[in-house]
Design a protein around this motif. Structure first.
Motif, short mmCIF file in Angstrom:
data_model
loop_
_atom_site.label_atom_id
_atom_site.label_comp_id
_atom_site.label_asym_id
_atom_site.label_seq_id
_atom_site.Cartn_x
_atom_site.Cartn_y
_atom_site.Cartn_z
N LEU A 77 9.13 -6.96 6.56
CA LEU A 77 10.25 -8.20 6.72
C LEU A 77 10.89 -8.05 5.77
O LEU A 77 11.03 -7.47 4.49
CB LEU A 77 9.08 -9.41 6.26
CG LEU A 77 9.72 -10.59 6.58
CD1 LEU A 77 10.45 -11.16 8.20
CD2 LEU A 77 8.38 -11.54 5.81
N THR A 78 12.50 -7.54 6.40
CA THR A 78 13.67 -7.74 5.26
C THR A 78 14.58 -8.83 4.52
O THR A 78 14.39 -9.66 5.81
CB THR A 78 14.43 -6.55 5.55
OG1 THR A 78 13.15 -5.32 6.47
CG2 THR A 78 15.69 -5.90 5.58
N LEU B 194 10.23 -14.85 0.57
CA LEU B 194 10.07 -14.18 2.00
C LEU B 194 8.40 -12.97 1.59
O LEU B 194 7.96 -13.16 2.51
CB LEU B 194 11.08 -12.63 1.72
CG LEU B 194 10.88 -11.12 2.11
CD1 LEU B 194 11.84 -12.35 3.52
CD2 LEU B 194 11.75 -9.90 1.67
N THR B 195 8.22 -13.12 0.85
CA THR B 195 6.72 -12.99 0.00
C THR B 195 5.88 -13.52 0.52
O THR B 195 4.82 -13.74 0.89
CB THR B 195 6.56 -12.27 -1.34
OG1 THR B 195 6.79 -13.60 -1.74
CG2 THR B 195 7.52 -11.45 -1.65
N GLY B 196 6.76 -15.28 1.11
CA GLY B 196 5.44 -15.97 1.17
C GLY B 196 5.49 -16.29 2.52
O GLY B 196 4.50 -16.66 3.67
N SER C 141 -0.75 -10.77 9.21
CA SER C 141 0.16 -10.00 7.88
C SER C 141 0.97 -8.92 8.51
O SER C 141 0.50 -8.46 9.10
CB SER C 141 0.01 -9.26 7.11
OG SER C 141 -1.39 -9.95 6.30
N VAL C 142 2.27 -8.69 7.66
CA VAL C 142 3.42 -7.96 8.16
C VAL C 142 2.41 -6.71 7.75
O VAL C 142 2.32 -6.55 6.35
CB VAL C 142 4.68 -8.15 8.16
CG1 VAL C 142 5.06 -9.36 8.70
CG2 VAL C 142 4.64 -8.25 6.07
N ALA C 143 2.89 -5.11 7.87
CA ALA C 143 3.14 -3.80 7.52
C ALA C 143 3.55 -3.93 5.83
O ALA C 143 2.94 -3.26 5.33
CB ALA C 143 3.43 -3.23 8.25
N ALA C 144 5.22 -4.72 5.42
CA ALA C 144 5.90 -4.89 4.53
C ALA C 144 6.75 -5.80 4.35
O ALA C 144 6.95 -6.16 5.16
CB ALA C 144 6.44 -2.86 4.29
N ILE C 145 7.56 -5.74 3.49
CA ILE C 145 8.27 -6.07 2.94
C ILE C 145 9.42 -4.85 2.53
O ILE C 145 9.04 -4.11 1.94
CB ILE C 145 8.87 -7.38 2.05
CG1 ILE C 145 8.47 -6.40 0.35
CG2 ILE C 145 7.53 -8.41 2.91
CD1 ILE C 145 8.64 -8.47 -0.78
N CYS C 146 10.28 -5.12 2.77
CA CYS C 146 11.55 -3.95 1.93
C CYS C 146 12.88 -4.74 1.53
O CYS C 146 13.16 -5.74 2.30
CB CYS C 146 12.16 -3.46 3.72
SG CYS C 146 13.66 -2.58 3.50
N VAL C 147 12.90 -5.06 0.58
CA VAL C 147 14.37 -5.69 -0.75
C VAL C 147 15.06 -4.13 -1.55
O VAL C 147 14.66 -3.41 -1.17
CB VAL C 147 12.74 -6.39 -1.70
CG1 VAL C 147 12.42 -7.29 -0.75
CG2 VAL C 147 12.53 -5.72 -2.36
#
Length: 258
Positions: free
Chosen positions: A17-18, A32-34, A42-48
């Motif tokens: 999630l980006t 985004l983290t929320g 859950s998603v795998a990761a966030i990309c920031v």
């Protein structure tokens, strides 16, 4: 429709999630983290951006969601020392995964050795459990043979994943580029069956139908048991909402697709 629901279930846990908008704020990161932990998983990761890594790590503690960040982004510059320093800082801030833009312009100009060295030097500063995703920027490389060659260089230099795009150029992820890259991964697997190399399409993937097309391609080339969060990610900002809408039987609204 049931097939698309199954696809949405499968794809949700593969999303990075980006938010890589230039005007991204701390409040945007909290938003985004929320969104990372949903009623459907859950998603795998966030990309920031690197400046938000420490905040994202704090906010995702205990969720199991990884934090990825980008380096040498988005232009794929040639100052390797700066890229290595940027990577070290991101790791100190708690990043689990590094998405490195390969110096693709240098590669197109024929500077293969330089490109390889930059990837190797970034790989060297990563701990064993951190993932290195190398962004090829296939829409700028364009030529299929060069895309295949770029994938091979990234793999040989130590990439854990190869990624299509930054989402910041005119042409981002395409099924044509994905097929070339997955073929390179399959060829590498034949040479070294023990090594795991993943694939990440990014840019313009907005719907469950888009996700289904990429998953079908991966299944065809790599086999039906290959795709998991350790081998396949979608880099996207709008895809998660579309997947949830599909799972809940709603019409989705297209979002962005970094």
């Amino acid at each position: 429709m049931s097939d698309m629901i199954e696809t949405a279930k499968r794809a949700l846990g593969l999303v990075d999630l980006t938010n890589l908008n230039e005007d991204c704020t701390e409040a945007d990161i909290t938003s985004l983290t929320g969104r990372t932990v949903t009623d459907h998983g859950s998603v795998a990761a966030i990309c920031v951006w690197p400046r938000f890594v420490a905040q994202a790590v704090r906010e995702l503690t205990g969720t199991g969601v990884k934090v990825a960040t980008v380096v040498n982004f988005p232009t794929g510059g040639i100052d390797t020392a700066s890229v290595v320093a940027e990577t070290k800082q991101a790791l100190e801030d708690g990043a689990d995964e590094i998405d490195l833009v390969m110096p693709y312009k240098a590669f197109v100009e024929g500077r293969k050795g330089f490109v390889e060295e930059q990837i190797i030097r970034v790989r060297e500063v990563l701990p064993e459990d951190a993932l290195l995703k190398v962004i090829l920027e296939t829409g700028e490389i364009k030529d299929p043979l060069l895309i295949h060659a770029a994938a091979n260089v990234a793999i040989a230099a130590g990439a854990d994943f190869i990624k299509t795009s930054t989402g910041k150029v005119a042409v981002n992820a395409t099924l044509e580029a994905a097929e070339i890259m997955l073929t390179a991964i399959e060829e590498a697997r034949r040479d070294d069956p023990e090594r795991v190399i993943g694939f990440k399409p990014a840019g313009g993937i907005r719907t469950a139908e888009d996700a289904a097309a990429y998953l079908a391609l991966a299944d065809r080339i790599m086999g039906h048991n290959w795709v998991s969060a350790s081998t396949f990610r979608f880099g996207a900002s709008g895809l998660l909402d579309a997947l949830i809408d599909t799972l809940e039987g709603k019409d989705s609204v297209e979002g962005q697709g970094y």
